[in-house]
Design an enzyme around this catalytic site. Structure first.
Site, PDB file in Angstrom:
ATOM      1  N   GLY A  57       0.471  -6.864  -5.117  1.00 31.02           N
ATOM      2  CA  GLY A  57       1.624  -7.646  -4.657  1.00 31.02           C
ATOM      3  C   GLY A  57       2.035  -8.767  -5.598  1.00 31.02           C
TER       4      GLY A  57
ATOM      5  CB  SER B  86       6.516  -7.758  -8.265  1.00 29.65           C
ATOM      6  OG  SER B  86       6.407  -6.936  -7.129  1.00 29.65           O
ATOM      7  CB  ALA B  87       6.005  -9.531  -3.182  1.00 29.00           C
ATOM      8  CB  ALA B  88       2.647 -13.189  -5.248  1.00 28.34           C
TER       9      ALA B  88
ATOM     10  CG  ASP C  94       4.168  -5.392  -1.339  1.00 30.50           C
ATOM     11  OD1 ASP C  94       3.548  -4.870  -0.395  1.00 30.50           O
ATOM     12  OD2 ASP C  94       4.108  -4.970  -2.512  1.00 30.50           O
TER      13      ASP C  94
HETATM   14  C1  MEV Z   1       3.326  -1.412  -2.014  1.00 34.35           C
HETATM   15  O1  MEV Z   1       2.475  -2.544  -1.887  1.00 34.35           O
HETATM   16  C2  MEV Z   1       3.359  -0.653  -0.748  1.00 34.35           C
HETATM   17  C3  MEV Z   1       4.277   0.568  -0.721  1.00 34.35           C
HETATM   18  O2  MEV Z   1       4.225   1.069   0.600  1.00 34.35           O
HETATM   19  C4  MEV Z   1       5.694   0.208  -1.112  1.00 34.35           C
HETATM   20  C5  MEV Z   1       6.386  -0.660  -0.082  1.00 34.35           C
HETATM   21  O3  MEV Z   1       5.971  -0.722   1.069  1.00 34.35           O
HETATM   22  O4  MEV Z   1       7.384  -1.292  -0.452  1.00 34.35           O
HETATM   23  C6  MEV Z   1       3.781   1.659  -1.657  1.00 34.35           C
END
Ligand code: MEV
Length: 321
Positions: A111, A113-115, A156
């Protein structure tokens, strides 16, 4: 003309954070409206934002833990994210200088990129005295994730913002996604192992989408099976039943393998962790490389970490709490 960044990281522990995460159960199927469980790990991305030259593109410097500059995974994506954030906050021409300090390994399904997006949104808002609710932070981070991932589920950015274990279901309803807190009676130790292979979630998500488009009924049936594991997993977590959680993780791994998002390294790490006493082990996040998680049994986390280290893998220890 790009200003040269300083060669050492600025001092001071200011700035704002976004939380890294693991998906305990339900990655990929969560993109198709099924439930998933995610939890923060003790690793964050921190961003400090200062005012730059008005009209100039964002200047982003990524700092390594040892204080040296590190290469961004994709400078172009980071710039597009920073530019989108400035535009959405009504600061299209403001100019910002961003320092990014990441404890999270990148492109590893944890995670990052989201962080990064959450930390940058919070730090930018503070720099320009804009007040944002956590919901606003998360929803803007979701837009940033679309730049990085294409079709993110939203799980995320939610964990990166709120930093709590959640049961998550994507909906298109105006009221937003269904998000429930998960509270466990005791902390649950989880070993994270890194394959060392960078994997872009956008690639595995696109591969699953292509398969699903070819045979929707076949893949929807797999997504439904994963969804029911997730429901049982939420109950197991609330009871603190790690044996049941482990078994559900093992079955989920089998179904992720069916979706062809596992890899030889992930399979090897899963086997090593189970042999070393893990109650369950699976890939976490996008797969195709990236990271594996294992729930420790009665012998604890150390034998699992030692076995993974012995095979050359980097590990972290975290707790679901
Ligand atoms: C990514 O951390 C999780 C996935 O399910 C993608 C998403 O939920 O956006 C693979």
């Amino acid at each position: 003309v790009t200003a040269m960044p300083p060669t050492r990281a600025p001092q001071g522990a200011g700035g704002h954070v976004g939380y890294g995460k693991i998906i305990l159960l339900g990655e990929h199927s969560v993109v198709y409206g099924r439930r998933a469980i995610a939890a923060p790990i003790g690793l964050t991305v921190r961003a400090e934002v200062g005012r730059g030259t008005p009209g100039q593109a964002p200047i982003i410097t990524d700092w390594d833990a040892d204080g040296s500059v590190q290469e961004p995974i994709s400078a172009d994506v980071s710039h597009r994210v920073a530019t989108l954030i400035a535009a959405r906050l009504g600061l299209p021409q403001s100019g910002v200088r961003v320092d990014v300090f990441s404890e999270l390994p990148r492109a590893s399904g944890l995670g990052a990129s989201a962080a990064f997006a959450v930390a940058l949104i919070r730090a930018t808002a503070e720099c320009f005295s804009i007040r944002l609710s956590d919901e606003q932070v998360s929803s803007l981070a979701f837009e940033c994730e679309k730049i990085v991932h294409g079709t993110p589920s939203g799980i995320d950015n939610t964990v990166a913002t709120f930093g709590r274990p959640i049961l998550f279901k994507k909906t298109d309803a105006p009221s937003g996604h269904e998000i429930r807190d998960i509270v466990t009676p005791n902390p649950i130790p989880i070993v994270i192992g890194l394959t060392g292979m960078h994997a872009l979630t956008s690639h595995t998500v696109a591969a699953v989408r292509a398969a699903w488009q070819q045979r929707p009924a076949r893949y929807d049936a797999i997504f439904d099976q994963i969804d029911s594991l997730v429901g049982e997993g939420a109950d197991a977590l609330r009871r603190g039943d790690t044996v049941e959680l482990g078994e559900l993780m093992n079955i989920n791994q089998g179904l992720l393998n069916a979706l062809q998002v596992s890899s030889p390294e992930l399979e090897q790490m899963v086997a090593i962790a189970r042999r070393a006493g893990a109650l369950g082990a699976k890939l976490t996040g996008g797969g195709g490389g990236g990271a594996m998680i294992a729930v420790a049994g009665s012998a604890g986390a150390e034998p699992i970490r030692a076995a993974l280290r012995g095979a050359g893998y980097t590990t972290y220890l975290t707790e679901i709490r």
